[in-house]
Write a protein that holds these residues in place. Sequence first.
Motif, PDB file in Angstrom:
ATOM      1  N   SER A 130      13.277   7.873  29.726  1.00  0.00           N
ATOM      2  CA  SER A 130      13.769   8.891  30.651  1.00  0.00           C
ATOM      3  C   SER A 130      14.807   8.262  31.564  1.00  0.00           C
ATOM      4  N   LEU A 131      15.837   9.051  31.878  1.00  0.00           N
ATOM      5  CA  LEU A 131      16.980   8.499  32.604  1.00  0.00           C
ATOM      6  C   LEU A 131      17.523   9.509  33.604  1.00  0.00           C
ATOM      7  N   ILE A 132      17.848   9.010  34.785  1.00  0.00           N
ATOM      8  CA  ILE A 132      18.652   9.765  35.747  1.00  0.00           C
ATOM      9  C   ILE A 132      19.899   8.937  36.009  1.00  0.00           C
ATOM     10  N   ARG A 133      21.057   9.551  35.868  1.00  0.00           N
ATOM     11  CA  ARG A 133      22.296   8.818  36.161  1.00  0.00           C
ATOM     12  C   ARG A 133      23.123   9.581  37.190  1.00  0.00           C
ATOM     13  N   THR A 134      23.729   8.807  38.053  1.00  0.00           N
ATOM     14  CA  THR A 134      24.597   9.378  39.070  1.00  0.00           C
ATOM     15  C   THR A 134      25.606   8.309  39.485  1.00  0.00           C
ATOM     16  N   GLN A 135      26.732   8.756  40.015  1.00  0.00           N
ATOM     17  CA  GLN A 135      27.722   7.809  40.524  1.00  0.00           C
ATOM     18  C   GLN A 135      27.514   7.507  42.009  1.00  0.00           C
ATOM     19  N   ASP A 136      26.496   8.112  42.583  1.00  0.00           N
ATOM     20  CA  ASP A 136      26.173   7.937  44.004  1.00  0.00           C
ATOM     21  C   ASP A 136      25.022   6.933  44.128  1.00  0.00           C
ATOM     22  N   ALA A 137      25.326   5.730  44.583  1.00  0.00           N
ATOM     23  CA  ALA A 137      24.308   4.687  44.678  1.00  0.00           C
ATOM     24  C   ALA A 137      23.181   5.082  45.631  1.00  0.00           C
ATOM     25  N   GLY A 138      23.542   5.723  46.747  1.00  0.00           N
ATOM     26  CA  GLY A 138      22.527   6.131  47.710  1.00  0.00           C
ATOM     27  C   GLY A 138      21.579   7.170  47.132  1.00  0.00           C
ATOM     28  N   VAL A 203      25.190   0.528  35.508  1.00  0.00           N
ATOM     29  CA  VAL A 203      25.526   0.534  34.086  1.00  0.00           C
ATOM     30  C   VAL A 203      26.890   1.199  33.952  1.00  0.00           C
ATOM     31  N   GLY A 204      27.924   0.384  33.791  1.00  0.00           N
ATOM     32  CA  GLY A 204      29.264   0.937  33.745  1.00  0.00           C
ATOM     33  C   GLY A 204      29.609   1.585  35.073  1.00  0.00           C
ATOM     34  N   GLU A 205      30.019   2.844  35.014  1.00  0.00           N
ATOM     35  CA  GLU A 205      30.388   3.575  36.233  1.00  0.00           C
ATOM     36  C   GLU A 205      29.198   4.275  36.873  1.00  0.00           C
ATOM     37  N   TRP A 206      28.009   4.132  36.265  1.00  0.00           N
ATOM     38  CA  TRP A 206      26.840   4.876  36.718  1.00  0.00           C
ATOM     39  C   TRP A 206      25.841   3.975  37.426  1.00  0.00           C
ATOM     40  N   PHE A 207      25.007   4.609  38.270  1.00  0.00           N
ATOM     41  CA  PHE A 207      23.776   4.018  38.751  1.00  0.00           C
ATOM     42  C   PHE A 207      22.647   4.779  38.068  1.00  0.00           C
ATOM     43  N   VAL A 208      21.772   4.054  37.393  1.00  0.00           N
ATOM     44  CA  VAL A 208      20.744   4.720  36.592  1.00  0.00           C
ATOM     45  C   VAL A 208      19.362   4.329  37.079  1.00  0.00           C
ATOM     46  N   VAL A 209      18.477   5.303  37.028  1.00  0.00           N
ATOM     47  CA  VAL A 209      17.050   5.084  37.209  1.00  0.00           C
ATOM     48  C   VAL A 209      16.426   5.370  35.843  1.00  0.00           C
ATOM     49  N   VAL A 210      15.746   4.388  35.288  1.00  0.00           N
ATOM     50  CA  VAL A 210      15.271   4.521  33.912  1.00  0.00           C
ATOM     51  C   VAL A 210      13.796   4.150  33.820  1.00  0.00           C
ATOM     52  N   ARG A 211      13.091   4.844  32.951  1.00  0.00           N
ATOM     53  CA  ARG A 211      11.673   4.565  32.698  1.00  0.00           C
ATOM     54  C   ARG A 211      11.427   4.586  31.192  1.00  0.00           C
ATOM     55  N   LEU A 212      10.814   3.535  30.692  1.00  0.00           N
ATOM     56  CA  LEU A 212      10.453   3.504  29.277  1.00  0.00           C
ATOM     57  C   LEU A 212       9.228   4.377  29.060  1.00  0.00           C
ATOM     58  N   GLU A 213       9.345   5.299  28.139  1.00  0.00           N
ATOM     59  CA  GLU A 213       8.214   6.179  27.833  1.00  0.00           C
ATOM     60  C   GLU A 213       7.409   5.652  26.645  1.00  0.00           C
ATOM     61  N   LYS A 214       8.108   5.195  25.607  1.00  0.00           N
ATOM     62  CA  LYS A 214       7.407   4.727  24.413  1.00  0.00           C
ATOM     63  C   LYS A 214       8.281   3.717  23.679  1.00  0.00           C
TER      64      LYS A 214
END
Length: 254
Positions: A130-138, A203-214
């Motif tokens: 699962s991933l959330i990506r945004t260009q806003d670090a805050g 990650v590149g131009e993004w800030f990502v919050v990621v969680r491994l599901e499986k």
Amino acid sequence: MSTPSTQDFDPVLHIGNQVLTSAEVVPLLQGYGMLPALIKELVIDQAIAPVTLTPEQTAQALEQFLQANQVTTPEQQQAFLAQRGLAEADLTRLAERFLKLQQYKLDTWGHQVESYFLQRKSRLDRVLYSLIRTQDAGLAQELYFRVQDDGQPLADLARQYSEGQEAQTGGLIGPVELSVPHPSLARLLAISQPGQLWPPTRVGEWFVVVRLEKFLPARLDAPTRQRLIDELFTTWLAEQVQREMQTNCRPQTP
């Protein structure tokens, strides 16, 4: 420089009002970027020439070839031949060629599959994440804490805030092989435990919050075995074509 023979000027193709000689065909193939394709097929023909088939294998190969090309009636067969400028005898030759090639691949690279699989396994393992990506670090930091500390569903936040296509699936991506995500993201996933949530990562131009599901480890099953044999063959074939191109397409000396 050798003197061209009379055969070089024999007409071999009539296209509209244009007559092509044998001496013109190769430069045309080269000019249209089609020479590598021809060389590839010739390399294959030479490689599989020693492979022999039994009559039963030939019959089976022809049946499979016709089914694969959706040729099930005499009318479809005639149309298939006409569209490709083939004779009826060519059907058997093409069918045999395919089966001979499969046998050649197996005989040549089948014994290398296990070791090659071990080399490739880390890239063949699959992950669901699962991933959330945004260009806003805050914002990325805030969303991380809302999942990690407040227990808000990552899927809900992904639908609302994620700026990629994964927003449509609640942030869920995969299963995909580890060779698919961005290398930085793949490295995180490769060392993650299921359920592990990572703080915002660039990650590149993004800030990502990621969680491994499986995590789905690769297995050397029949489809994977065939895929790896095909990869080894493709690498070999590309090298052969490149070598022949260098040999046959050297610039002419004035």
